[in-house]
Write a protein that holds these residues in place. Structure first.
Motif, PDB file in Angstrom:
ATOM      1  N   GLU A 171       1.104  -0.986   0.245  1.00  0.00           N
ATOM      2  CA  GLU A 171      -0.019   0.036  -0.146  1.00  0.00           C
ATOM      3  C   GLU A 171       1.043   0.817  -0.461  1.00  0.00           C
ATOM      4  O   GLU A 171       0.586   1.998  -0.815  1.00  0.00           O
ATOM      5  CB  GLU A 171      -1.276   0.461   1.564  1.00  0.00           C
ATOM      6  N   GLU A 202       1.700   2.136  -3.416  1.00  0.00           N
ATOM      7  CA  GLU A 202       1.029   2.198  -4.084  1.00  0.00           C
ATOM      8  C   GLU A 202       0.600   3.314  -4.112  1.00  0.00           C
ATOM      9  O   GLU A 202      -0.266   4.462  -5.136  1.00  0.00           O
ATOM     10  CB  GLU A 202      -0.058   1.441  -3.718  1.00  0.00           C
ATOM     11  N   ARG A 225       3.378   6.108  -5.798  1.00  0.00           N
ATOM     12  CA  ARG A 225       2.827   6.035  -7.442  1.00  0.00           C
ATOM     13  C   ARG A 225       1.687   6.658  -7.853  1.00  0.00           C
ATOM     14  O   ARG A 225       1.340   7.655  -8.570  1.00  0.00           O
ATOM     15  CB  ARG A 225       2.685   4.070  -7.782  1.00  0.00           C
ATOM     16  N   LYS A 226       0.034   6.837  -7.066  1.00  0.00           N
ATOM     17  CA  LYS A 226      -0.780   7.051  -7.138  1.00  0.00           C
ATOM     18  C   LYS A 226      -0.466   8.981  -6.865  1.00  0.00           C
ATOM     19  O   LYS A 226      -0.662   9.839  -7.432  1.00  0.00           O
ATOM     20  CB  LYS A 226      -1.581   7.753  -5.946  1.00  0.00           C
TER      21      LYS A 226
END
Length: 848
Positions: free
Chosen positions: A90, A93, A96-97
């Motif tokens: 998480e 992720e 990357r967001k």
């Protein structure tokens, strides 16, 4: 009062009574004053305020981002997460967001084999986009000239550090076995951008592609592996991710920013940022002084017109609203061209210095330009509002009695309001609250000295006999001081603050450049030799002596953990925030020495006598971070054995020196029986590097670290920082000269009338010139002396509280500043008052 001013006021009298027309009337007043030349000084001062503030803000912002990128190049990324295993999915992720670039690096100890030889190495598996910042340098042969490369080892390839070649007896094109797979040697690594700053734990490097990791079969459950997740992106995204992840990272995951990775680079960059902030503050202070003097002149030239409006029925509030409206129009109309000029100024500096500034400079951001425009408006409000407040107290009787002026506001209130505006503006503009406080304190001290000095002068020269004893060219200046105490104090304050701002920046510039030059002399050690065995120390020293190698002192290295503070387990003795300090999560490198190492300075306590068998010297920053004081008892564990020593001194360490530095130093008697390896640094010219082959061959267990590329990077950054400092100083000197001209221009009306009277009473142009220049020379001497006092105070506080530099009294400024003030103000006064001696007395007196 001129006829035009009176007729204009009469013409618009009917409009004055209509509140809804205040904006329109303020605009018409603005146009009238602009056409008559009444506003040019205020506009020029405000334009200088906005343009200089914008230029410095833009240049500082771009340079700080560029230098921050260079520090990030040493880390290989803008930010990284170090962990013993893969980072939580998480977290990846979320990064990357946020639009961050990611690259994973694995480092682990392993054994590599070539033929019948084997060697412990620090293996490094990298992805194809490694590094995210900076670069790798490689050579076609070990110890040969290198170059920057933009790729990484291909699958099936390995890049080796030069010292591995003689240790394994291999050459380019040979194969080595890592785990279960064979890799072909294709290049020699000379620089890994993220090699890091822990000089005491490096094994020879072998770099290979992440695609080969699985085939090696080395990484198994329980393997000792260091995972590094590199991240790069915009600063705003990095800050958001850092704030979001702070509470989500587990105890084994450590997030590091670029500034945290290398203290040798970080401290220099931090000091440069602080200096740029100081230059910004000084520039804004000068701009404020210019605006204050221009506003004072603007207000004084409105006394008559305000008196006429009061006679025709205008209220005090209406008069004030009209003038404030006119001032608001000036601020809004000047802000945009001021920002444009500021952008052009910094762009011109960047183009002139393009060859020496960092190759990558970000585009000028919108935020510094907005702040620059707001700076002008805030400066005008902070410094220009106080003189205008007097206009609401203009008496209608001034129409009949020209000598009737409004009572000046309480000087402490006016100057206090201005100083508060300075402090808030500087704090907001730079974020350096300590520096803002120091400049405010120094400026307040100067104000008090000026007030006391003027009172003393009035007391000592209050009678004609003492005044007559002065040289003739000083008498008008002293008489003006006695007649106009408030105006004199304001002008003297303006000159003093101008000299002080320039002198403080010049002194700090000199201290910084000297510090940077001393940190990296021409023969700074560019190699570290580590893991020298005790049995090899004599032979190693002999090798360096025979080959005439410039070397430093040999230090023993004992690795141990800090386990207790004052007999309390270390985890219980520190706060929750201190538990994450790196010193508590790894073994520390300790040493012994009978003398204080070079580039170390005792801050508290005393160094031990030679032969002492007790004592402990701890580095100041780690002592502060862990809450350790003199007299505290620290317990260490080395190879299963514990020993306790009392802190006898606290040292500051110059980490930028590229010499061996230590957190903990003991007397020899304390550590001499513990297992140790030895550490040494030395300098080697490029043409002598072939000696390294013989050194590595003779001492195969020794670890050799090449710092040439890192030192070159630091020297380049310091050279760029020096250019930036010089550019800021030049801009500041230009602003200071403009301020002095504005101060002189603010008193030109009074000087014109006084000169006309002297000429009409028989005075010659030569006498008038001597008297006027003599007055400015007197102002320069007084302002120089007062500025020297303020400069010493500000320099002491800035050096000791902000820049962490050694402070010494700058005795030369006590002579230089008064002489400089006399010369500069004498010349500036001569240039500014030529109208006084050139215009006809009749023409001037007709306007009265």
């Amino acid at each position: 009062m001129t006829v035009n001013s009176s007729s204009a006021s009469l013409k618009h009298n009917k409009v004055i009574h209509k509140p809804k027309s205040t904006v329109g009337l303020a605009w018409r007043f603005l146009l009238r004053d602009w056409r008559s030349g009444e506003l040019w000084l205020l506009v020029a001062a405000l334009l200088m305020s906005v343009s200089v503030s914008t230029a410095i803000a833009l240049f500082s912002d771009r340079l700080q981002l560029a230098l921050g990128r260079q520090v990030a190049e040493v880390l290989g990324a803008d930010m990284l997460i170090r962990s013993p295993g893969p980072v939580q999915p998480e977290i990846i992720e979320a990064a990357r967001k946020q639009g961050l670039k990611l690259s994973t690096v694995l480092e682990f100890p392993s054994v590599v084999m070539a033929g019948d030889k084997m060697q412990m190495v620090s293996a490094k598996a990298v992805e194809n986009n490694y590094p995210l910042r900076g670069h790798i340098r490689t050579a076609d042969q070990p110890f040969a000239p290198d170059q920057i490369v933009n790729d990484t080892p291909s699958p099936g390839e390995a890049w080796l550090e030069p010292r591995l070649f003689p240790l394994l007896g291999v050459a380019i094109g040979d194969q080595v076995m890592l785990g279960n797979t064979w890799l072909t040697i294709t290049r020699a690594i000379t620089l890994e951008t993220d090699r890091g700053g822990d000089f005491y734990s490096f094994s020879p490097r072998l770099m290979f592609n992440m695609a080969d990791l699985e085939s090696t079969g080395i990484i198994q459950p329980g393997s000792r592996v260091s995972w590094k997740t590199l991240m790069a992106g915009e600063l705003s995204s990095l800050e958001q991710f850092k704030a979001w992840s702070k509470s989500r990272l587990d105890t084994s995951e450590q997030l590091l920013m670029a500034d945290d990775s290398r203290r040798d680079l970080r401290n220099s960059v931090v000091r440069l940022k602080q200096f740029l902030g100081l230059a910004s503050m000084a520039a804004m202070l000068l701009a404020g002084v210019a605006v204050a003097m221009a506003s004072q002149r603007f207000a004084e030239r409105r006394f008559d017109s305000c008196a006429v409006m009061r006679c025709l029925g205008a209220s005090r509030q209406q008069v004030l609203r009209l003038l404030l409206g006119e001032l608001a129009f000036v601020a809004v109309l000047v802000a945009l061209p001021g920002v444009l000029i500021g952008w052009l100024l910094q762009e011109g500096i960047v183009q002139l210095l393009r060859g020496v500034l960092p190759a990558w400079l970000p585009a000028a951001g919108i935020t510094p330009m907005v702040i620059g425009g707001l700076t002008g408006v805030i400066t005008l409000a902070g410094f220009g509002l106080a003189p205008l407040l007097r206009l609401q107290d203009v008496s209608p009787l001034r129409v009949l009695r020209r000598d009737l002026s409004p009572a000046p506001a309480a000087s402490w209130l006016v100057y206090g309001f201005s100083l508060m505006a300075v402090f808030l503006l500087l704090w907001y503009h730079t974020g350096e609250v300590v520096m803002a406080l120091i400049l405010a304190v120094a400026s307040g001290a100067v104000l008090m000295m000026i007030s006391l000095g003027v009172q003393l002068l009035l007391t000592q020269l209050g009678n004609r006999q003492r005044l007559a004893a002065l040289p003739v060219f000083w008498r008008p200046g002293v008489s003006r001081i006695i007649r106009g105490k408030g105006k004199t104090s304001a002008q003297l304050l303006a000159f003093t603050l101008t000299f002080m701002a320039m002198a403080v920046v010049l002194l700090l510039r000199t201290d910084l450049l000297d510090r940077w030059q001393n940190e990296l002399p021409d023969e700074t050690p560019n190699y570290f030799a580590m893991n020298i065995q005790p049995s090899e120390v004599d032979a190693y020293s002999e090798f360096l002596t025979i080959n005439d190698v410039d070397t430093s002192q040999l230090y023993p290295i004992i690795r141990g953990r800090l386990v207790r503070i004052n007999d309390v387990p270390v985890r219980e003795a520190v706060t929750k925030e201190q538990e994450n300090h790196n010193a508590l999560n790894r073994e520390l490198n300790m040493t012994w020495s009978e003398t204080l190492p070079e580039n170390n300075r005792i801050e508290q306590g005393e160094w031990w006598e030679p032969g002492s068998n007790e004592g402990l010297s701890i580095e100041a920053e780690i002592a502060e971070n862990l809450g350790i004081d003199l007299g505290d008892r620290l317990t260490f564990m080395v190879s299963g054995n514990e020993f306790t020593e009392t802190v006898s001194s606290i040292r500051s360490v110059q980490w930028e020196s590229f010499r061996p530095n230590f957190y903990m130093i003991f007397p020899e008697a304390v550590l001499q029986d513990l297992p140790a390896t030895w550490l040494n640094s030395f300098y080697l010219d490029a043409e002598d590097k072939l000696l390294l082959n013989g050194l590595v061959t003779q001492f195969p267990t020794m670890t050799l670290l090449d710092l040439d590329a890192v030192i070159s990077q630091v020297k380049k950054m310091l050279a760029q920082s020096t250019i930036a400092v010089e550019a800021m100083l030049a801009a500041l000197l230009m602003a200071g000269l403009l301020v002095m001209m504005s101060v002189i221009e603010s008193s030109i009306d009074e000087r014109l009338h006084e000169g006309a009277l002297i000429r009409s009473l028989g005075g010659t142009r030569r006498q008038l010139l001597i008297m006027q220049i003599g007055e400015f020379v007197l102002f320069g001497i007084l302002a120089g002396l007062l500025a020297a006092c303020g400069t010493e105070l500000a320099s002491y506080l800035l050096n000791t509280r902000v820049f962490q530099l050694r402070w010494e009294p700058a005795w030369f400024i006590w002579c230089a500043l008064p002489l400089f003030g006399a010369a500069v103000l004498g010349i500036a006064g001569w240039l500014g008052i030529r109208r006084v001696i050139s215009q006809s007395p009749a023409n001037i007196l007709q306007e009265v």
